[in-house]
Design a protein around this motif. Structure first.
Motif, PDB file in Angstrom:
ATOM      1  N   ASN A  95       6.522 -55.136 -12.755  1.00 23.76           N
ATOM      2  CA  ASN A  95       5.386 -55.608 -13.601  1.00 23.76           C
ATOM      3  C   ASN A  95       5.600 -57.675 -14.141  1.00 23.76           C
ATOM      4  N   GLY A  96       6.131 -57.864 -13.146  1.00 25.26           N
ATOM      5  CA  GLY A  96       5.801 -59.387 -13.640  1.00 25.26           C
ATOM      6  C   GLY A  96       6.938 -59.888 -14.127  1.00 25.26           C
ATOM      7  N   THR A  97       8.296 -58.794 -14.255  1.00 23.84           N
ATOM      8  CA  THR A  97       9.882 -58.821 -14.633  1.00 23.84           C
ATOM      9  C   THR A  97      10.588 -59.851 -14.039  1.00 23.84           C
ATOM     10  N   GLY A  98      11.917 -60.183 -14.126  1.00 22.97           N
ATOM     11  CA  GLY A  98      12.444 -60.819 -13.402  1.00 22.97           C
ATOM     12  C   GLY A  98      12.816 -60.076 -12.502  1.00 22.97           C
ATOM     13  N   ALA A  99      13.022 -58.684 -12.800  1.00 26.18           N
ATOM     14  CA  ALA A  99      13.949 -58.187 -11.334  1.00 26.18           C
ATOM     15  C   ALA A  99      12.537 -58.003 -10.149  1.00 26.18           C
ATOM     16  N   SER A 100      11.282 -58.061  -9.939  1.00 29.75           N
ATOM     17  CA  SER A 100      10.436 -58.510  -8.813  1.00 29.75           C
ATOM     18  C   SER A 100      10.754 -59.423  -8.600  1.00 29.75           C
ATOM     19  N   GLN A 101      11.651 -60.708  -8.833  1.00 31.29           N
ATOM     20  CA  GLN A 101      11.169 -61.417  -8.558  1.00 31.29           C
ATOM     21  C   GLN A 101      11.796 -61.754  -6.932  1.00 31.29           C
ATOM     22  N   GLY A 102      10.793 -61.947  -5.638  1.00 34.70           N
ATOM     23  CA  GLY A 102      11.399 -62.020  -4.391  1.00 34.70           C
ATOM     24  C   GLY A 102      11.557 -60.048  -3.426  1.00 34.70           C
ATOM     25  N   ILE A 103      10.827 -60.169  -4.037  1.00 37.51           N
ATOM     26  CA  ILE A 103      11.258 -58.246  -4.151  1.00 37.51           C
ATOM     27  C   ILE A 103      10.024 -57.673  -2.927  1.00 37.51           C
ATOM     28  N   VAL A 104      10.435 -57.676  -1.706  1.00 40.93           N
ATOM     29  CA  VAL A 104       9.267 -56.645  -1.144  1.00 40.93           C
ATOM     30  C   VAL A 104       8.924 -55.554  -1.282  1.00 40.93           C
TER      31      VAL A 104
ATOM     32  N   THR B 148       4.548 -59.690  -1.482  1.00 40.16           N
ATOM     33  CA  THR B 148       6.019 -60.360  -2.030  1.00 40.16           C
ATOM     34  C   THR B 148       6.418 -60.846  -3.645  1.00 40.16           C
ATOM     35  N   GLY B 149       6.491 -60.102  -5.358  1.00 40.39           N
ATOM     36  CA  GLY B 149       6.726 -59.748  -5.921  1.00 40.39           C
ATOM     37  C   GLY B 149       7.460 -61.248  -6.711  1.00 40.39           C
ATOM     38  N   LEU B 150       7.119 -61.642  -7.851  1.00 47.40           N
ATOM     39  CA  LEU B 150       7.499 -62.987  -8.533  1.00 47.40           C
ATOM     40  C   LEU B 150       7.777 -62.274 -10.207  1.00 47.40           C
ATOM     41  N   GLU B 151       8.295 -63.344 -10.670  1.00 46.52           N
ATOM     42  CA  GLU B 151       7.970 -63.159 -12.073  1.00 46.52           C
ATOM     43  C   GLU B 151       7.095 -64.137 -12.594  1.00 46.52           C
ATOM     44  N   ASP B 152       6.094 -62.810 -13.482  1.00 47.82           N
ATOM     45  CA  ASP B 152       5.003 -64.082 -13.770  1.00 47.82           C
ATOM     46  C   ASP B 152       4.819 -63.258 -14.935  1.00 47.82           C
ATOM     47  N   THR B 153       4.689 -64.614 -15.961  1.00 45.09           N
ATOM     48  CA  THR B 153       4.275 -64.207 -17.239  1.00 45.09           C
ATOM     49  C   THR B 153       2.186 -63.510 -17.728  1.00 45.09           C
ATOM     50  N   THR B 154       1.662 -64.695 -16.610  1.00 44.15           N
ATOM     51  CA  THR B 154       0.436 -64.650 -17.342  1.00 44.15           C
ATOM     52  C   THR B 154      -0.115 -63.463 -17.145  1.00 44.15           C
ATOM     53  N   LEU B 155      -1.797 -63.546 -18.095  1.00 46.48           N
ATOM     54  CA  LEU B 155      -2.471 -62.104 -17.713  1.00 46.48           C
ATOM     55  C   LEU B 155      -2.652 -61.054 -17.231  1.00 46.48           C
ATOM     56  N   LYS B 156      -3.165 -61.867 -14.409  1.00 44.93           N
ATOM     57  CA  LYS B 156      -3.023 -61.293 -14.033  1.00 44.93           C
ATOM     58  C   LYS B 156      -1.859 -60.626 -13.006  1.00 44.93           C
ATOM     59  N   ARG B 157      -0.822 -61.550 -13.102  1.00 42.88           N
ATOM     60  CA  ARG B 157       0.506 -60.883 -12.622  1.00 42.88           C
ATOM     61  C   ARG B 157      -0.648 -60.075 -11.188  1.00 42.88           C
ATOM     62  N   PRO B 158      -1.158 -61.067 -10.186  1.00 44.59           N
ATOM     63  CA  PRO B 158      -1.458 -60.388  -8.882  1.00 44.59           C
ATOM     64  C   PRO B 158      -0.478 -59.938  -7.815  1.00 44.59           C
ATOM     65  N   THR B 159       0.761 -60.238  -8.335  1.00 45.24           N
ATOM     66  CA  THR B 159       1.837 -60.454  -7.414  1.00 45.24           C
ATOM     67  C   THR B 159       2.096 -58.647  -7.509  1.00 45.24           C
ATOM     68  N   THR B 160       2.759 -58.862  -8.614  1.00 48.47           N
ATOM     69  CA  THR B 160       3.009 -56.833  -8.950  1.00 48.47           C
ATOM     70  C   THR B 160       2.115 -55.366  -9.383  1.00 48.47           C
ATOM     71  N   GLU B 161       0.439 -56.434  -9.911  1.00 48.58           N
ATOM     72  CA  GLU B 161       0.217 -55.891 -10.493  1.00 48.58           C
ATOM     73  C   GLU B 161      -0.511 -54.194  -9.340  1.00 48.58           C
ATOM     74  N   GLN B 162      -0.715 -53.173  -9.930  1.00 48.73           N
ATOM     75  CA  GLN B 162      -1.946 -52.242  -9.087  1.00 48.73           C
ATOM     76  C   GLN B 162      -2.756 -52.947  -9.006  1.00 48.73           C
ATOM     77  N   LEU B 163      -3.445 -52.901  -7.554  1.00 47.78           N
ATOM     78  CA  LEU B 163      -5.038 -53.564  -6.483  1.00 47.78           C
ATOM     79  C   LEU B 163      -5.388 -51.854  -6.390  1.00 47.78           C
ATOM     80  N   THR B 164      -6.817 -52.255  -6.637  1.00 45.47           N
ATOM     81  CA  THR B 164      -7.543 -51.292  -5.755  1.00 45.47           C
ATOM     82  C   THR B 164      -8.125 -51.643  -4.231  1.00 45.47           C
ATOM     83  N   VAL B 165      -8.084 -51.320  -3.061  1.00 51.34           N
ATOM     84  CA  VAL B 165      -7.919 -51.124  -2.081  1.00 51.34           C
ATOM     85  C   VAL B 165      -9.279 -51.437  -1.577  1.00 51.34           C
ATOM     86  N   HIS B 166     -11.091 -51.878  -1.781  1.00 51.32           N
ATOM     87  CA  HIS B 166     -11.754 -50.599  -1.303  1.00 51.32           C
ATOM     88  C   HIS B 166     -12.277 -51.700   0.607  1.00 51.32           C
TER      89      HIS B 166
END
Length: 425
Positions: free
Chosen positions: A244-253, A384-402
């Motif tokens: 979740n927002g780590t370097g390991a997720s950078q560019g990983i689909v 696609t995931g990105l390394e992200d240290t901000t609060l939301k980290r939307p590229t890797t955070e869990q989302l609920t899709v309505h």
């Protein structure tokens, strides 16, 4: 209609038969329509929607005072006529599914929202220039500074009401409106999540036809109707498996393949997806960031394929372009309020927009027209995931899709005053 000008129509102001106030909690109200009236017109309005709050605070910027409504349904005895579950996420889209001028000058006043932006003449930044209506400590009848309250046309909520000329009590004998309320701090009714608040007592306004001769004449032409009911389903986009927002997720689909069962054996027209992030990630220091939790979060390099009855609806799994996704929404749903960076992740719009970082990527809706009877519906989603240290980290955070889909329903009214509601084939 002529009967508006010849005293055949009277307005009734109805208090809830059951009212459980939402005092930093959940509540409910039930309105029962008098069966002694000849008929009700479909232009029902729910008024006095809002809260009193411990300190003067703006309502939720996107949904306004309507954010106290969790679920809402129209009943006839035990028969469900129409409903909207998870009302606030759908209403968030309805509120932006209008031209900017309408949001700024009309709907923001009716809903106490803060949509509709203008360019400020001093620094040419885009933002909310018009007045923002706020919740206040005082009741609505206070002589000093009463709290603001919203007004809701129920024809915007229940499509059935747009398809019938009237609701005769000879057919609909036990009409009832049920509204579930929610003013918990985590529900972001106001832009502050630390202020205590209590719901106002809503009032239902209806127009009744008092002339039996007119009602009998109208009943002769009321044989049935059809409409597009808005139904709800949901699924999860889990936290990115590489981190979740780590370097390991950078560019990983990340691939998500889900099956939606909520629309099976129904004719599905338009389908809308609202991608909601955890409410706690939309707040900071007791305040709501940007539009708040009822927005739809943008991710990075998204793709979506709709697999309908075993075949792909789109030519390719390619909706990566921000303008392409927005075009699909506008083409299928109509004009939408927008601003610079509204459906983008990671852009820099601070020079052009007020509160730019918090508003970034909060209006990224996805959807299309299906137009088929559903035996099997699958969604294939990628981001696609990105390394992200901000609060939301939307590229890797869990989302609920309505997921909100329009399903075609039919009501057939018989001569004896009975009726049947079914799904169209």
């Amino acid at each position: 209609m002529s009967y508006y000008s010849d005293s055949n129509v009277k307005s009734r102001y109805i208090d809830p038969r059951i009212y459980v106030p939402a005092n930093n909690s959940t509540g409910r109200c039930t309105f029962e329509l008098d069966a002694s009236e000849a008929a009700y017109l479909p232009n029902m309005r729910l008024t006095n929607i809002g809260v009193t709050i411990a300190a003067k605070t703006p309502y939720n910027k996107q949904v306004g005072a309507l954010s106290i409504i969790r679920n809402i349904r129209l009943m006839d005895g035990k028969v469900l006529l129409s409903q909207v579950n998870e009302f606030r996420f759908h209403r968030g889209f309805v509120n932006v599914n209008k031209p900017n001028s309408v949001c700024e000058a009309v709907s923001s006043t009716l809903e106490c929202s803060a949509l509709g932006f203008s360019t400020r003449g001093t620094d040419f930044k885009v933002g909310r220039i018009a007045e923002v209506l706020e919740a206040d400590v005082n009741d609505v009848d206070d002589v000093t500074t009463p709290t603001n309250a919203a007004w809701l046309d129920l024809r915007e909520v229940f499509p059935m009401l747009n398809s019938v000329s009237h609701l005769p009590t000879a057919v609909f004998k036990n009409l009832r409106l049920e509204v579930e309320l929610d003013t918990r701090s985590g529900s972001q009714v106001a832009t502050s999540v630390i202020q205590a608040m209590e719901s106002l007592r809503p009032v239902l306004v209806v127009d009744v036809l008092e002339n039996p001769a007119i009602v009998d004449k109208m009943n002769a032409g009321l044989n049935g109707a059809s409409w597009l009911e808005v139904e709800h389903d949901q699924f999860l986009i889990p936290t990115h498996p590489s981190g979740n927002g780590t370097g390991a997720s950078q560019g990983i689909v990340q691939n998500v393949n889900v099956k939606l069962n909520g629309f099976t054996n129904k004719r599905l027209e338009r389908l809308l997806l609202v991608k909601a992030i955890s409410p706690g990630l939309e707040t900071s220091a007791g305040g709501v960031l940007g539009l708040g939790m009822y927005s739809s979060q943008a991710c990075f390099r998204q793709s979506l394929q709709y697999r309908v009855n075993g075949r792909n609806l789109l030519p390719a799994l390619d909706t990566k372009g921000n303008n392409r996704r927005l075009a699909m929404i506008v083409d299928n749903f109509g004009d939408c309020f927008s601003y610079i960076g509204s459906n983008q992740y990671g852009s820099d719009n601070t020079l052009e927009l007020d509160d730019a970082r918090n508003l970034l990527g909060q209006l990224d809706y996805m959807g299309t027209y299906i137009g088929e009877y559903i035996n099997d519906l699958q969604l294939i989603y990628q981001r696609t995931g990105l390394e992200d240290t901000t609060l939301k980290r939307p590229t890797t955070e869990q989302l609920t899709v309505h997921c909100y889909g329009e399903t075609r329903k039919i009501i057939t009214i018989n001569r004896g005053g009975t009726y049947r509601i079914s799904y169209a084939q």
